[in-house]
Design a protein around this motif. Sequence first.
Motif, PDB file in Angstrom:
ATOM      1  N   ASN A 125      47.132  32.601  39.158  1.00  0.00           N
ATOM      2  CA  ASN A 125      47.612  33.893  38.674  1.00  0.00           C
ATOM      3  C   ASN A 125      46.625  34.529  37.707  1.00  0.00           C
ATOM      4  OD1 ASN A 125      49.462  35.549  36.552  1.00  0.00           O
ATOM      5  ND2 ASN A 125      50.215  35.701  38.672  1.00  0.00           N
ATOM      6  N   PHE A 127      43.501  34.560  38.001  1.00  0.00           N
ATOM      7  CA  PHE A 127      42.464  35.217  38.798  1.00  0.00           C
ATOM      8  C   PHE A 127      42.961  36.471  39.504  1.00  0.00           C
ATOM      9  CE2 PHE A 127      40.671  30.865  38.752  1.00  0.00           C
ATOM     10  CZ  PHE A 127      39.435  31.172  38.202  1.00  0.00           C
ATOM     11  N   ALA A 128      44.254  36.527  39.764  1.00  0.00           N
ATOM     12  CA  ALA A 128      44.795  37.661  40.528  1.00  0.00           C
ATOM     13  C   ALA A 128      46.234  37.932  40.112  1.00  0.00           C
ATOM     14  CB  ALA A 128      44.708  37.365  42.024  1.00  0.00           C
ATOM     15  N   THR A 130      47.971  40.660  39.881  1.00  0.00           N
ATOM     16  CA  THR A 130      48.727  41.675  40.631  1.00  0.00           C
ATOM     17  C   THR A 130      48.710  41.427  42.136  1.00  0.00           C
ATOM     18  OG1 THR A 130      46.871  43.202  40.949  1.00  0.00           O
ATOM     19  CG2 THR A 130      48.130  43.408  38.890  1.00  0.00           C
ATOM     20  N   LYS A 132      46.119  42.003  44.001  1.00  0.00           N
ATOM     21  CA  LYS A 132      45.215  42.986  44.614  1.00  0.00           C
ATOM     22  C   LYS A 132      43.758  42.696  44.247  1.00  0.00           C
ATOM     23  CE  LYS A 132      48.770  46.496  44.581  1.00  0.00           C
ATOM     24  NZ  LYS A 132      49.296  47.687  43.960  1.00  0.00           N
ATOM     25  N   GLU A 133      43.532  41.635  43.519  1.00  0.00           N
ATOM     26  CA  GLU A 133      42.199  41.293  43.060  1.00  0.00           C
ATOM     27  C   GLU A 133      41.409  40.565  44.144  1.00  0.00           C
ATOM     28  OE1 GLU A 133      44.921  41.883  39.702  1.00  0.00           O
ATOM     29  OE2 GLU A 133      45.036  40.628  41.452  1.00  0.00           O
ATOM     30  N   PRO A 134      40.066  40.590  44.038  1.00  0.00           N
ATOM     31  CA  PRO A 134      39.217  39.943  45.047  1.00  0.00           C
ATOM     32  C   PRO A 134      39.537  38.479  45.351  1.00  0.00           C
ATOM     33  CG  PRO A 134      37.889  41.373  43.672  1.00  0.00           C
ATOM     34  CD  PRO A 134      39.276  41.351  43.069  1.00  0.00           C
ATOM     35  N   PRO A 135      39.868  37.620  44.373  1.00  0.00           N
ATOM     36  CA  PRO A 135      40.170  36.222  44.740  1.00  0.00           C
ATOM     37  C   PRO A 135      41.375  36.104  45.680  1.00  0.00           C
ATOM     38  CG  PRO A 135      39.712  36.360  42.401  1.00  0.00           C
ATOM     39  CD  PRO A 135      39.813  37.772  42.912  1.00  0.00           C
ATOM     40  N   PHE A 136      42.408  36.900  45.421  1.00  0.00           N
ATOM     41  CA  PHE A 136      43.587  36.877  46.287  1.00  0.00           C
ATOM     42  C   PHE A 136      43.226  37.399  47.678  1.00  0.00           C
ATOM     43  CE2 PHE A 136      47.194  39.118  48.193  1.00  0.00           C
ATOM     44  CZ  PHE A 136      48.103  38.082  48.281  1.00  0.00           C
ATOM     45  N   LEU A 137      42.519  38.519  47.716  1.00  0.00           N
ATOM     46  CA  LEU A 137      42.128  39.102  49.001  1.00  0.00           C
ATOM     47  C   LEU A 137      41.201  38.168  49.772  1.00  0.00           C
ATOM     48  CD1 LEU A 137      41.585  42.780  47.813  1.00  0.00           C
ATOM     49  CD2 LEU A 137      43.595  41.814  48.976  1.00  0.00           C
TER      50      LEU A 137
END
Length: 170
Positions: A125, A127-128, A130, A132-137
């Motif tokens: 969490n 790292f991302a 929301t 929508k952040e690059p690690p989640f994507l």
Amino acid sequence: MILGLSIPAFIALHVAISLIGIFAGLVALPAQARGHFLPRTQAIFLVTTLLTSLTGFLFPFRGFTPAIGVGIISTLVLILAFVALYGLKLRGRARAVYAVTATIALWMNLFVLVVQSFLKVPALNAFAPTGKEPPFLAAQGLLLIVMLILGAAILRQPSAARKAASLPIA
């Protein structure tokens, strides 16, 4: 209370069923991609993945959410998978329908696992927060690529699974 269980107990049951489905899918589908059809493991995967979707509909309803959308799509995909495997015994185009729908069902379960992991695991969490952040994507993109490769590998297998699908699962 849901099905006589407190909400936390029902969540634990829902998560346990989901994890069983994910584990069974991660065993059954790669085996199928290597030409080994595991009827019991496939059955466990399909049933628990369907139960995951169905139990998801029992949570308190507060309007349409992405989770409900995923549950509806997953349920429809799983119905097609059940028909292709047990109704049509993977004959003809049913083999391809099963390969695609089983792969989609596993991907959807894993997609939700990644979402929930980024929401609930503090290290992820961070790292991302929301989603929508690059690690989640990147995690979701990598998962999609792996699942496309898995589905393609299952589609390339000869019809050996058809013979196994006609055998009883018990």
